[in-house]
Motif scaffolding. Structure first.
Motif, PDB file in Angstrom:
ATOM      1  N   VAL A 154      -2.994  11.550  93.871  1.00  0.00           N
ATOM      2  CA  VAL A 154      -4.293  11.558  93.189  1.00  0.00           C
ATOM      3  C   VAL A 154      -5.286  12.301  94.072  1.00  0.00           C
ATOM      4  CG1 VAL A 154      -3.876   9.384  91.955  1.00  0.00           C
ATOM      5  CG2 VAL A 154      -4.966   9.333  94.213  1.00  0.00           C
ATOM      6  N   GLY A 155      -6.429  12.643  93.497  1.00  0.00           N
ATOM      7  CA  GLY A 155      -7.479  13.313  94.250  1.00  0.00           C
ATOM      8  C   GLY A 155      -8.449  12.329  94.852  1.00  0.00           C
ATOM      9  N   PRO A 156      -9.155  12.688  95.912  1.00  0.00           N
ATOM     10  CA  PRO A 156     -10.097  11.771  96.570  1.00  0.00           C
ATOM     11  C   PRO A 156     -11.300  11.403  95.713  1.00  0.00           C
ATOM     12  CG  PRO A 156     -10.292  13.988  97.476  1.00  0.00           C
ATOM     13  CD  PRO A 156      -9.086  13.997  96.589  1.00  0.00           C
ATOM     14  N   ASN A 157     -11.618  12.220  94.714  1.00  0.00           N
ATOM     15  CA  ASN A 157     -12.787  11.941  93.879  1.00  0.00           C
ATOM     16  C   ASN A 157     -12.462  11.102  92.643  1.00  0.00           C
ATOM     17  OD1 ASN A 157     -14.655  13.368  95.509  1.00  0.00           O
ATOM     18  ND2 ASN A 157     -13.969  15.304  94.629  1.00  0.00           N
ATOM     19  N   MET A 158     -11.199  10.729  92.488  1.00  0.00           N
ATOM     20  CA  MET A 158     -10.844   9.854  91.369  1.00  0.00           C
ATOM     21  C   MET A 158     -11.488   8.486  91.565  1.00  0.00           C
ATOM     22  SD  MET A 158      -7.076   8.491  90.122  1.00  0.00           S
ATOM     23  CE  MET A 158      -6.664   9.964  89.160  1.00  0.00           C
ATOM     24  N   LEU A 159     -11.956   7.875  90.470  1.00  0.00           N
ATOM     25  CA  LEU A 159     -12.506   6.528  90.555  1.00  0.00           C
ATOM     26  C   LEU A 159     -11.412   5.570  91.012  1.00  0.00           C
ATOM     27  CD1 LEU A 159     -14.662   6.301  87.306  1.00  0.00           C
ATOM     28  CD2 LEU A 159     -15.472   6.587  89.632  1.00  0.00           C
ATOM     29  N   ALA A 160     -11.783   4.647  91.880  1.00  0.00           N
ATOM     30  CA  ALA A 160     -10.810   3.673  92.386  1.00  0.00           C
ATOM     31  C   ALA A 160     -10.212   2.863  91.240  1.00  0.00           C
ATOM     32  CB  ALA A 160     -11.493   2.742  93.389  1.00  0.00           C
ATOM     33  N   ALA A 161     -11.012   2.592  90.221  1.00  0.00           N
ATOM     34  CA  ALA A 161     -10.507   1.841  89.072  1.00  0.00           C
ATOM     35  C   ALA A 161      -9.414   2.616  88.343  1.00  0.00           C
ATOM     36  CB  ALA A 161     -11.651   1.510  88.115  1.00  0.00           C
ATOM     37  N   GLU A 162      -9.551   3.941  88.289  1.00  0.00           N
ATOM     38  CA  GLU A 162      -8.514   4.769  87.658  1.00  0.00           C
ATOM     39  C   GLU A 162      -7.230   4.745  88.483  1.00  0.00           C
ATOM     40  OE1 GLU A 162      -9.866   8.590  85.639  1.00  0.00           O
ATOM     41  OE2 GLU A 162     -11.513   8.251  87.031  1.00  0.00           O
ATOM     42  N   ALA A 163      -7.381   4.766  89.806  1.00  0.00           N
ATOM     43  CA  ALA A 163      -6.209   4.708  90.679  1.00  0.00           C
ATOM     44  C   ALA A 163      -5.469   3.389  90.484  1.00  0.00           C
ATOM     45  CB  ALA A 163      -6.626   4.869  92.135  1.00  0.00           C
ATOM     46  N   LEU A 164      -6.223   2.314  90.337  1.00  0.00           N
ATOM     47  CA  LEU A 164      -5.606   1.003  90.101  1.00  0.00           C
ATOM     48  C   LEU A 164      -4.831   1.007  88.792  1.00  0.00           C
ATOM     49  CD1 LEU A 164      -5.195  -1.983  90.780  1.00  0.00           C
ATOM     50  CD2 LEU A 164      -7.374  -2.454  89.645  1.00  0.00           C
ATOM     51  N   ALA A 165      -5.404   1.609  87.766  1.00  0.00           N
ATOM     52  CA  ALA A 165      -4.728   1.668  86.462  1.00  0.00           C
ATOM     53  C   ALA A 165      -3.416   2.443  86.572  1.00  0.00           C
ATOM     54  CB  ALA A 165      -5.642   2.304  85.422  1.00  0.00           C
ATOM     55  N   LEU A 166      -3.413   3.528  87.369  1.00  0.00           N
ATOM     56  CA  LEU A 166      -2.194   4.312  87.553  1.00  0.00           C
ATOM     57  C   LEU A 166      -1.125   3.488  88.279  1.00  0.00           C
ATOM     58  CD1 LEU A 166      -3.590   7.828  88.560  1.00  0.00           C
ATOM     59  CD2 LEU A 166      -2.646   7.119  86.355  1.00  0.00           C
ATOM     60  N   MET A 167      -1.545   2.743  89.290  1.00  0.00           N
ATOM     61  CA  MET A 167      -0.593   1.891  90.001  1.00  0.00           C
ATOM     62  C   MET A 167       0.043   0.869  89.069  1.00  0.00           C
ATOM     63  SD  MET A 167      -2.390   1.055  93.662  1.00  0.00           S
ATOM     64  CE  MET A 167      -2.918   2.350  94.787  1.00  0.00           C
ATOM     65  N   GLU A 168      -0.772   0.307  88.203  1.00  0.00           N
ATOM     66  CA  GLU A 168      -0.255  -0.678  87.257  1.00  0.00           C
ATOM     67  C   GLU A 168       0.701  -0.028  86.271  1.00  0.00           C
ATOM     68  OE1 GLU A 168      -3.887  -2.191  85.694  1.00  0.00           O
ATOM     69  OE2 GLU A 168      -4.098  -3.737  87.242  1.00  0.00           O
ATOM     70  N   ASP A 169       0.346   1.160  85.789  1.00  0.00           N
ATOM     71  CA  ASP A 169       1.206   1.856  84.824  1.00  0.00           C
ATOM     72  C   ASP A 169       2.543   2.253  85.451  1.00  0.00           C
ATOM     73  OD1 ASP A 169      -0.703   1.633  82.858  1.00  0.00           O
ATOM     74  OD2 ASP A 169      -1.488   3.668  83.126  1.00  0.00           O
ATOM     75  N   TRP A 170       2.486   2.733  86.699  1.00  0.00           N
ATOM     76  CA  TRP A 170       3.691   3.222  87.357  1.00  0.00           C
ATOM     77  C   TRP A 170       4.405   2.137  88.160  1.00  0.00           C
ATOM     78  CZ3 TRP A 170       0.427   7.925  89.263  1.00  0.00           C
ATOM     79  CH2 TRP A 170       0.340   8.869  88.245  1.00  0.00           C
ATOM     80  N   GLN A 171       3.788   0.942  88.228  1.00  0.00           N
ATOM     81  CA  GLN A 171       4.361  -0.194  88.954  1.00  0.00           C
ATOM     82  C   GLN A 171       4.666   0.164  90.408  1.00  0.00           C
ATOM     83  OE1 GLN A 171       7.694  -1.437  86.461  1.00  0.00           O
ATOM     84  NE2 GLN A 171       6.357  -2.750  85.257  1.00  0.00           N
ATOM     85  N   ILE A 172       3.666   0.715  91.074  1.00  0.00           N
ATOM     86  CA  ILE A 172       3.766   1.051  92.492  1.00  0.00           C
ATOM     87  C   ILE A 172       2.569   0.454  93.220  1.00  0.00           C
ATOM     88  CG2 ILE A 172       5.094   3.158  92.141  1.00  0.00           C
ATOM     89  CD1 ILE A 172       2.528   4.756  92.340  1.00  0.00           C
ATOM     90  N   THR A 173       2.618   0.441  94.556  1.00  0.00           N
ATOM     91  CA  THR A 173       1.550  -0.195  95.330  1.00  0.00           C
ATOM     92  C   THR A 173       0.745   0.795  96.170  1.00  0.00           C
ATOM     93  OG1 THR A 173       3.103  -0.661  97.131  1.00  0.00           O
ATOM     94  CG2 THR A 173       2.776  -2.391  95.459  1.00  0.00           C
ATOM     95  N   SER A 174       1.110   2.067  96.166  1.00  0.00           N
ATOM     96  CA  SER A 174       0.342   3.041  96.952  1.00  0.00           C
ATOM     97  C   SER A 174       0.395   4.412  96.297  1.00  0.00           C
ATOM     98  CB  SER A 174       0.868   3.127  98.387  1.00  0.00           C
ATOM     99  OG  SER A 174       2.222   3.506  98.401  1.00  0.00           O
ATOM    100  N   LEU A 175      -0.633   5.193  96.562  1.00  0.00           N
ATOM    101  CA  LEU A 175      -0.734   6.552  96.046  1.00  0.00           C
ATOM    102  C   LEU A 175      -1.110   7.486  97.194  1.00  0.00           C
ATOM    103  CD1 LEU A 175      -2.834   5.801  92.833  1.00  0.00           C
ATOM    104  CD2 LEU A 175      -0.494   6.675  92.833  1.00  0.00           C
ATOM    105  N   VAL A 176      -0.512   8.667  97.209  1.00  0.00           N
ATOM    106  CA  VAL A 176      -0.866   9.687  98.203  1.00  0.00           C
ATOM    107  C   VAL A 176      -2.094  10.440  97.697  1.00  0.00           C
ATOM    108  CG1 VAL A 176      -0.072  11.700  99.491  1.00  0.00           C
ATOM    109  CG2 VAL A 176       1.556   9.902  98.853  1.00  0.00           C
ATOM    110  N   VAL A 177      -3.055  10.644  98.581  1.00  0.00           N
ATOM    111  CA  VAL A 177      -4.296  11.327  98.218  1.00  0.00           C
ATOM    112  C   VAL A 177      -4.239  12.754  98.759  1.00  0.00           C
ATOM    113  CG1 VAL A 177      -6.811  11.247  98.278  1.00  0.00           C
ATOM    114  CG2 VAL A 177      -5.486   9.119  98.398  1.00  0.00           C
TER     115      VAL A 177
END
Length: 320
Positions: A276-299
């Motif tokens: 994900v990009g650094p300017n993405m809303l944290a809430a959007e990042a959380l939604a992606l984690m939930e959708d993909w069932q993962i606990t971390s994202l590379v920025v």
């Protein structure tokens, strides 16, 4: 006398639901005119109403203001004693009165007309003084109040509230009002945190990043994972992201190799890591984690790794 409270509640809800659904047949081009008037207004929307209509007016003004339409409430009685000075010719007045004849509201009409201020009304009587004086009269009429005496404003105020919400949302959509716009008028509390925090505000970066090379052994990678505490490590080759290695990858490797510790990460890492990009809303990042069932994202920023955001970061920041 025994009162069936549940039956009374159901009757009230049924009557108010019918009052709201009845608004659909009463909507006409006046609603579009009201929206156009507000969109063309260079000032603010001044909402006014007396009694229960005034209470609804305060909520409508608050909803307008928080969704991109500058607005505030003026009490009609106070308006006649100095608060009329808050109104300018650049403003729009939104007046609520079920009868359309409320004296304190009607008394404001001469000055509104003298200043040339556009007037939107919400009334239950289109033949009333207020409605006839309006540039965009909106019909909030109901067949009956939920009050068994048909006296206490109940269904009528619910209809006013829903019509006010409909106006606010129509204007929100017309303005292209976004979640970030909404956040700037709600900076406090959990809502503000959800909408204002960006990935860059909560991610791990620089020396906090767990980093290994493709040739790093699983044994050495585990030391790096343990020392950085994110449950994973990035796999970089001359600064280029090649993959990640997580505890899930370790479990899969243990099922495949008899002796997994000497194996190079290039053999066991995940190459399709989520970024994900650094300017993405944290809430959007959380939604992606939930959708993909993962606990971390590379920025990443312009294909360069700048950080890692972990689910625990989001939980700690109050985003979830």
């Amino acid at each position: 006398m025994t009162i069936d409270h549940l039956a009374s509640a159901k009757r009230t809800i049924d009557l108010e639901a019918k009052a709201v659904s009845g608004l659909l047949s009463r909507l006409n081009n006046n609603f579009s005119t009201a929206c156009d008037i507000v969109m063309n207004c260079s000032g603010r929307v001044i909402v006014t109403g007396m009694g229960k209509s005034g209470h609804i007016g305060k909520k409508v003004a608050a909803t307008l203001a928080s969704t991109g339409t500058p607005a505030f409430f003026v009490h009609p009685a106070e308006a006649s004693h100095g608060d009329l000075g808050m109104m300018t010719e650049d403003d729009v007045v939104l007046a609520l009165s079920n009868s359309g004849t409320t004296a304190e509201v009607v008394s404001l009409l001469p000055l509104i007309k003298r200043l040339g201020i556009k007037l939107i009304s919400v009334t239950g009587n289109l033949s009333s003084t207020l409605s006839l004086a309006s540039d965009a009269p909106l019909n909030s009429g109901v067949d009956t109040e939920a009050c068994p005496l048909n006296l206490a404003p109940t269904s009528s105020t619910t209809a006013q509230l829903v019509l006010g919400d409909a106006l606010a949302i129509a204007l929100l959509e017309a303005r292209g009002f976004s979640a970030e716009d909404f956040a700037f008028s709600h900076p406090g509390g959990a809502l503000g945190r959800k909408l204002l925090l960006k990935v860059s505000d909560v991610m791990h970066g620089d020396d906090d990043l767990p980093v290994c090379s493709p040739s790093t052994s699983v044994r050495d990678a585990l030391f790096e994972i343990t020392s950085k505490g994110l449950g994973m490590t990035l796999v970089l080759d001359n600064g280029t992201l090649k993959g990640i290695f997580t505890d899930g990858d370790l479990r899969r490797a243990m099922d495949h190799y008899d002796r997994v510790m000497p194996v190079a990460l290039s053999e066991v890492m995940s190459t399709e890591c989520k970024t994900v990009g650094p300017n993405m809303l944290a809430a959007e990042a959380l939604a992606l984690m939930e959708d993909w069932q993962i606990t971390s994202l590379v920025v990443t920023d312009n294909n360069e790794v700048v950080g890692v955001v972990h689910l625990h970061n989001l939980l700690k920041a109050g985003v979830a």
